[in-house]
Design a protein around this motif. Sequence first.
Motif, PDB file in Angstrom:
ATOM      1  N   GLU A 129       0.826  -1.233   0.000  1.00  0.00           N
ATOM      2  CA  GLU A 129       0.000   0.000   0.000  1.00  0.00           C
ATOM      3  C   GLU A 129       0.855   1.276   0.000  1.00  0.00           C
ATOM      4  O   GLU A 129       0.573   2.207  -0.733  1.00  0.00           O
ATOM      5  N   ARG A 132       2.133   2.653  -3.315  1.00  0.00           N
ATOM      6  CA  ARG A 132       1.225   3.015  -4.407  1.00  0.00           C
ATOM      7  C   ARG A 132       1.197   4.504  -4.757  1.00  0.00           C
ATOM      8  O   ARG A 132       1.244   4.854  -5.939  1.00  0.00           O
TER       9      ARG A 132
ATOM     10  N   THR B 270       0.863  -3.539  -5.709  1.00  0.00           N
ATOM     11  CA  THR B 270       0.923  -2.101  -6.033  1.00  0.00           C
ATOM     12  C   THR B 270       0.403  -1.850  -7.447  1.00  0.00           C
ATOM     13  O   THR B 270       0.332  -0.695  -7.879  1.00  0.00           O
TER      14      THR B 270
END
Lengths: 308, 308
Positions: A129, A132, B270
């Motif tokens: 996460e 990203r 991702t």
Amino acid sequence: MEIFVFFDVTDRQAERLREIAGTDTLHLHRGGGGGSSAALATCEVALGNVPAEWLAEAPALRWMQLESVGFNDYAPLAGGPIADRIRLTNLAGFFSDPVAQSALAGVLALYRGIDRLVDLRREGDWLGEGLRPRLRTLAGANVVIFGRGTIARRFEALLAPFGCRVTLFGSDWTGADLDEALSIAEVVFCVAPGTDATRGVFDRDRLAVLPEGAVFANFGRGSLVDEDALADALAAGRLAGAVIDVTLQEPLPRDHRFWTSPNLILTQHTGGGSDDEVDRKIELFADNLDRYRRGAPLRGLVDLSRGY
Amino acid sequence: MEIFVFFDVTDRQAERLREIAGTDTLHLHRGGGGGSSAALATCEVALGNVPAEWLAEAPALRWMQLESVGFNDYAPLAGGPIADRIRLTNLAGFFSDPVAQSALAGVLALYRGIDRLVDLRREGDWLGEGLRPRLRTLAGANVVIFGRGTIARRFEALLAPFGCRVTLFGSDWTGADLDEALSIAEVVFCVAPGTDATRGVFDRDRLAVLPEGAVFANFGRGSLVDEDALADALAAGRLAGAVIDVTLQEPLPRDHRFWTSPNLILTQHTGGGSDDEVDRKIELFADNLDRYRRGAPLRGLVDLSRGY
């Protein structure tokens, strides 16, 4: 007719060359450097980059198929009797696809965090996460291509589905136009040949024109870029990354900053490489040999006076 | 009208949401997990993945815009009174471009040696020439895409300039057809949703169908693949590489073989990420809110009974 092959091949490839030669006599000079030019004396055709100094002792030679795009080694022959007697063909366009694919691979790797993810895996570190928001897509990016040859156009073609805005600069480039395009560039792909006119094009001042976060890729020649200024821009985080296939010195000296510059992918002049490189060169020779026998125009005929 | 936002945003993005709301009342519930559902009671519209258990206490709610493609959490509501009252829209198609770009970045990285070159730079090792025969190009490669949704089709579009031969398999796939295509595949891109019908599709037997040197990419769900069999195929060098965005457990457990499998690029889920992800979600909501106000059909309306 006799054919001289100055070119490292496997047994299978030698077999294919014999098939191509047919009833003509093939002289396989394997091992590249060193060795004798004796067999060359009676050959009409040569495949491979035969040393320029051997050509004076090759009175029967009429055509030499180089296994490179560059032919700087033969430039001193321009205008002389050897150049008059021997036609040279090079591999113009041959590396366009692999180089363009390596360039796209490098740029996409930076945009999608592949280089970072390779490092993270080695460290056993899961960011997931958290990574990203640091990724980008090429969608609609402003791309400047410095070069307008076959590699430049192949790279442009590979970018087509990404909807990038692409500007190419050929040999008629001007500093003002280039700077204007660079000032809004997100990706710069440098793929011009190394000549007097391109030396130092991407000097410190010009690299400073690039906006924050741009990515710079060089698959042309190391001489086009101020390497120290590029390393500074990466170290300062002003540029988001670089993909460097060519450097002033190759192999890259051990103390060179490019070994440790952040967000730099060093492709070690492998851009043109592929597992079928030699096979493809042999097939290109086969095609040109067929043309030679028929008296048809050869592909890749070089003009020694142009120097690249 | 009142709008409930269950979604982490920056101050700038909150400002944009207020602008979108106009004269409607905006309730910003920042911080994601935890917190109270009190404000939700009077809201007609929600943005974000509001916990399913809160929806029983949201009698005024008529439409919820999810910030994901998946909506498994809400599947138990199918056929009940809440699903009857509240329309759900998801981000179908939203991640197609970033995921397709990450998949291409990963596959191209393996083909052009980028992962290897990242390692070489860290080690200060110049291989150069020696690496070239180990590189491949995507030119004309046989590609099998398991999935036929927006990501699959976007990936196919990105491949267009490479001249690959692409075969897509949608939900009507059969084992025989898939095996036949896989038996000559150079690249497999798995991007199907995780359902009962896709669980374990790429089990040990099916991975064994792939020819030597194939590259396997999974951006669908971890449940589709026998991870141990894949790790075996990589360890044996039978597969040339893998690009893995999704795994059965995320984060990947520290003792998982994928941390050390050779030629594996682990993209840590991702694939859908980008620096403009939240901004794009907000603009998509703005567009759908405009449709909602006009009584026009909403984009991304989900059918809870389908489960994905």
